[in-house]
Each structure stands twice: as structure tokens, then as C-alpha cells.
Write a protein that holds these residues in place. Sequence first.
Motif, PDB file in Angstrom:
ATOM      1  N   GLU A  16       0.842  -1.202   0.000  1.00  0.00           N
ATOM      2  CA  GLU A  16       0.000   0.000   0.000  1.00  0.00           C
ATOM      3  C   GLU A  16       0.878   1.253   0.000  1.00  0.00           C
ATOM      4  OE1 GLU A  16      -3.179   0.699  -0.402  1.00  0.00           O
ATOM      5  OE2 GLU A  16      -3.518  -1.421  -0.814  1.00  0.00           O
ATOM      6  N   ALA A  17       1.969   1.211   0.769  1.00  0.00           N
ATOM      7  CA  ALA A  17       2.896   2.349   0.776  1.00  0.00           C
ATOM      8  C   ALA A  17       3.518   2.544  -0.605  1.00  0.00           C
ATOM      9  CB  ALA A  17       3.983   2.128   1.827  1.00  0.00           C
ATOM     10  N   VAL A  18       3.836   1.423  -1.277  1.00  0.00           N
ATOM     11  CA  VAL A  18       4.391   1.492  -2.634  1.00  0.00           C
ATOM     12  C   VAL A  18       3.356   2.077  -3.591  1.00  0.00           C
ATOM     13  CG1 VAL A  18       5.220   0.124  -4.597  1.00  0.00           C
ATOM     14  CG2 VAL A  18       6.042  -0.384  -2.290  1.00  0.00           C
ATOM     15  N   PHE A  19       2.115   1.600  -3.505  1.00  0.00           N
ATOM     16  CA  PHE A  19       1.051   2.105  -4.380  1.00  0.00           C
ATOM     17  C   PHE A  19       0.853   3.614  -4.207  1.00  0.00           C
ATOM     18  CE2 PHE A  19      -1.228  -2.278  -4.279  1.00  0.00           C
ATOM     19  CZ  PHE A  19      -0.332  -2.753  -5.218  1.00  0.00           C
ATOM     20  N   GLU A  20       0.997   4.080  -2.965  1.00  0.00           N
ATOM     21  CA  GLU A  20       0.792   5.496  -2.670  1.00  0.00           C
ATOM     22  C   GLU A  20       2.035   6.341  -2.947  1.00  0.00           C
ATOM     23  OE1 GLU A  20      -0.397   5.489   1.386  1.00  0.00           O
ATOM     24  OE2 GLU A  20      -2.250   4.358   1.020  1.00  0.00           O
ATOM     25  N   GLY A  21       3.147   5.675  -3.249  1.00  0.00           N
ATOM     26  CA  GLY A  21       4.386   6.397  -3.468  1.00  0.00           C
ATOM     27  C   GLY A  21       4.979   6.971  -2.198  1.00  0.00           C
ATOM     28  N   ASP A  22       4.601   6.404  -1.054  1.00  0.00           N
ATOM     29  CA  ASP A  22       5.125   6.844   0.240  1.00  0.00           C
ATOM     30  C   ASP A  22       6.387   6.032   0.541  1.00  0.00           C
ATOM     31  OD1 ASP A  22       5.681   7.556   2.836  1.00  0.00           O
ATOM     32  OD2 ASP A  22       3.596   7.451   3.522  1.00  0.00           O
ATOM     33  N   TRP A  23       7.518   6.478   0.026  1.00  0.00           N
ATOM     34  CA  TRP A  23       8.740   5.677   0.102  1.00  0.00           C
ATOM     35  C   TRP A  23       9.359   5.663   1.486  1.00  0.00           C
ATOM     36  CZ3 TRP A  23       8.905   2.274  -3.392  1.00  0.00           C
ATOM     37  CH2 TRP A  23       8.332   2.531  -4.648  1.00  0.00           C
ATOM     38  N   ASP A  24       9.111   6.699   2.283  1.00  0.00           N
ATOM     39  CA  ASP A  24       9.599   6.672   3.666  1.00  0.00           C
ATOM     40  C   ASP A  24       8.899   5.563   4.448  1.00  0.00           C
ATOM     41  OD1 ASP A  24      11.342   8.779   3.294  1.00  0.00           O
ATOM     42  OD2 ASP A  24       9.885  10.312   3.911  1.00  0.00           O
ATOM     43  N   LYS A  25       7.584   5.466   4.271  1.00  0.00           N
ATOM     44  CA  LYS A  25       6.826   4.411   4.949  1.00  0.00           C
ATOM     45  C   LYS A  25       7.211   3.044   4.398  1.00  0.00           C
ATOM     46  CE  LYS A  25       2.079   3.307   6.348  1.00  0.00           C
ATOM     47  NZ  LYS A  25       0.644   3.719   6.204  1.00  0.00           N
ATOM     48  N   GLY A  83      12.759  -5.619  -1.442  1.00  0.00           N
ATOM     49  CA  GLY A  83      13.990  -5.012  -1.926  1.00  0.00           C
ATOM     50  C   GLY A  83      13.887  -4.579  -3.378  1.00  0.00           C
ATOM     51  N   LEU A  84      13.211  -5.371  -4.196  1.00  0.00           N
ATOM     52  CA  LEU A  84      13.043  -5.035  -5.607  1.00  0.00           C
ATOM     53  C   LEU A  84      12.172  -3.795  -5.774  1.00  0.00           C
ATOM     54  CD1 LEU A  84      13.607  -5.827  -8.544  1.00  0.00           C
ATOM     55  CD2 LEU A  84      11.612  -7.335  -8.454  1.00  0.00           C
ATOM     56  N   CYS A  85      11.074  -3.737  -5.025  1.00  0.00           N
ATOM     57  CA  CYS A  85      10.180  -2.579  -5.112  1.00  0.00           C
ATOM     58  C   CYS A  85      10.883  -1.302  -4.651  1.00  0.00           C
ATOM     59  CB  CYS A  85       8.931  -2.808  -4.267  1.00  0.00           C
ATOM     60  SG  CYS A  85       7.737  -3.963  -4.971  1.00  0.00           S
ATOM     61  N   ILE A  86      11.596  -1.398  -3.542  1.00  0.00           N
ATOM     62  CA  ILE A  86      12.303  -0.236  -3.005  1.00  0.00           C
ATOM     63  C   ILE A  86      13.429   0.186  -3.945  1.00  0.00           C
ATOM     64  CG2 ILE A  86      13.925   0.503  -1.206  1.00  0.00           C
ATOM     65  CD1 ILE A  86      11.200   0.697  -0.142  1.00  0.00           C
ATOM     66  N   GLY A  87      14.195  -0.788  -4.406  1.00  0.00           N
ATOM     67  CA  GLY A  87      15.354  -0.498  -5.232  1.00  0.00           C
ATOM     68  C   GLY A  87      15.006   0.200  -6.527  1.00  0.00           C
ATOM     69  N   ARG A  88      13.868  -0.184  -7.113  1.00  0.00           N
ATOM     70  CA  ARG A  88      13.466   0.395  -8.394  1.00  0.00           C
ATOM     71  C   ARG A  88      12.367   1.445  -8.255  1.00  0.00           C
ATOM     72  NH1 ARG A  88      15.649  -1.287 -12.666  1.00  0.00           N
ATOM     73  NH2 ARG A  88      14.029  -0.251 -13.922  1.00  0.00           N
ATOM     74  N   ARG A  89      11.934   1.699  -7.025  1.00  0.00           N
ATOM     75  CA  ARG A  89      10.864   2.676  -6.803  1.00  0.00           C
ATOM     76  C   ARG A  89       9.704   2.415  -7.764  1.00  0.00           C
ATOM     77  NH1 ARG A  89      11.890   7.846  -3.559  1.00  0.00           N
ATOM     78  NH2 ARG A  89      13.589   7.135  -2.243  1.00  0.00           N
ATOM     79  N   MET A  90       9.193   1.198  -7.697  1.00  0.00           N
ATOM     80  CA  MET A  90       8.179   0.774  -8.654  1.00  0.00           C
ATOM     81  C   MET A  90       6.906   1.615  -8.564  1.00  0.00           C
ATOM     82  SD  MET A  90       8.304  -3.383  -8.801  1.00  0.00           S
ATOM     83  CE  MET A  90       9.619  -4.215  -9.688  1.00  0.00           C
ATOM     84  N   VAL A  91       6.401   1.992  -9.721  1.00  0.00           N
ATOM     85  CA  VAL A  91       5.138   2.732  -9.812  1.00  0.00           C
ATOM     86  C   VAL A  91       4.146   1.852 -10.561  1.00  0.00           C
ATOM     87  CG1 VAL A  91       3.978   4.785 -10.666  1.00  0.00           C
ATOM     88  CG2 VAL A  91       6.334   4.943  -9.814  1.00  0.00           C
ATOM     89  N   PHE A  92       3.143   1.358  -9.854  1.00  0.00           N
ATOM     90  CA  PHE A  92       2.166   0.454 -10.450  1.00  0.00           C
ATOM     91  C   PHE A  92       1.027   1.251 -11.087  1.00  0.00           C
ATOM     92  CE2 PHE A  92       4.417  -2.259  -7.598  1.00  0.00           C
ATOM     93  CZ  PHE A  92       4.358  -3.527  -8.155  1.00  0.00           C
ATOM     94  N   ALA A 161      -3.832  -8.146 -16.413  1.00  0.00           N
ATOM     95  CA  ALA A 161      -4.067  -6.716 -16.240  1.00  0.00           C
ATOM     96  C   ALA A 161      -2.819  -5.921 -16.601  1.00  0.00           C
ATOM     97  CB  ALA A 161      -4.480  -6.417 -14.798  1.00  0.00           C
ATOM     98  N   LEU A 162      -1.663  -6.449 -16.242  1.00  0.00           N
ATOM     99  CA  LEU A 162      -0.401  -5.785 -16.558  1.00  0.00           C
ATOM    100  C   LEU A 162      -0.146  -5.801 -18.070  1.00  0.00           C
ATOM    101  CD1 LEU A 162       2.046  -4.394 -15.328  1.00  0.00           C
ATOM    102  CD2 LEU A 162       3.076  -6.646 -14.958  1.00  0.00           C
TER     103      LEU A 162
END
Length: 204
Positions: A16-25, A83-92, A161-162
Motif C-alpha cells: 500500500e505504501a508502494v502504491f501510494e508512493g510513500d517511500w519513507d513508509k 527489496g526489488l520494489c524499493i530499489g526500483r521505486r516501482m510505480v504500479f 491486467a499488466l
Amino acid sequence: MKVALATAAELPGFMEAVFEGDWDKAKEFHEHISALETEADVIKRQVRSNLPRSLFMPVSRSDLLELVKTQDKIPNRTQDVAGLCIGRRMVFPDAVKPEMRSFIESVNATVDAAGKALAELNDLLESGFSGHEIELIENMIKELNKAEHDTDKLQSQVQQALFKVEEDMKPLDVMFMYRMVESLGDIADYAQSVGSKMLYLIAK
């Protein structure tokens, strides 16, 4: 297995934090996941060191160690995903998020089912492998297998969907997003493997 359950339970909040782009969280969740993964490794080493080699046990030492090794793959792969999501700052893409949420919930449900089945193993050992306890665990593992099957179907829906929106994304981002989805599916697969190895222990 309790640590594996706790690690997988971090995934919904992390995503959810990734979806919201809240990288600190997201980083906070990632740090907690990493700490739990380290704890799982410590427990695995302790089990290897302290499990008796000569003392009589109802199941073999090697089989128990294999069961622990399979459990340890759950926090390992969870850490890989984070780690993959954080490392690449994934935007879904927004179009993929509903399927992703359902998929992640199903992954968690599969891990929970494995944890519940494994918790019954203590009663099974205490009962001397009585018929009632064996039947109970077998039924729980059937539910685990169903949960993993449901997760497979939801993974396919996420991939579909992707696929519909991948033309609007950078090819490299799409490639890593598919890899991340596959890694989430691996977590459910490992949970199912825990159940399979439990059945193997019972059968022996």
C-alpha cells in the motif's frame, strides 16, 4: 514458521505504501521485513545446531531440517520482493492495483493456511500420530492447496491486467514488475511446499 508468517504479514502494508508512493513508509516496512528475515536465519541456524543427532525422534532429523529450510524461503522471498520494489521505486498503474491487492491478500491467506497446519503438528506428535490428528492435518493441507490454487488464478489475473497496460510503460519497468509478481507467487508456492513436506513426514 511464526517469523515467516509475521514477515509475509508485512506485505499488504508495504505494498500500500508502494502504491501510494510513500517511500519513507515503504522503507520502514522494508527494514522490518529485513529484520524478520534475519531473525528467521538465526532460528534456522539454531535448529541446525541444536537438533539432536542421536536422540530418538518420531521423525528424522533430515526431514525436519528440510521442513525448516522450506519455511525459511518465505521470509527470504518476501525480502526479495520488498527489496526489488524499493530499489526500483516501482510505480504500479492504477488499472493493476485492484488485482494486485487481491493477489497479495491471497498470498497471505496461503501462508496463514500453512501456519495453521504446521501448528497442528505439535498435537500430532503428542498424540503419537493418531488417526484423528492425521486426518485433521490432511484436511488442513487440502485447504492450503486450494488457497495456493486460488493464488495462482489471481496471479494470472494480475499478469493479464499488466499485459493490457504494458505498452504505456517502460520495457525495463515492465520486466521487473513481472518478476516481482512471480516472486509473490513463489511465496505461496513455498507455503504449499511446507504442507507437502508435512504430508511426507506423516506418511513416513
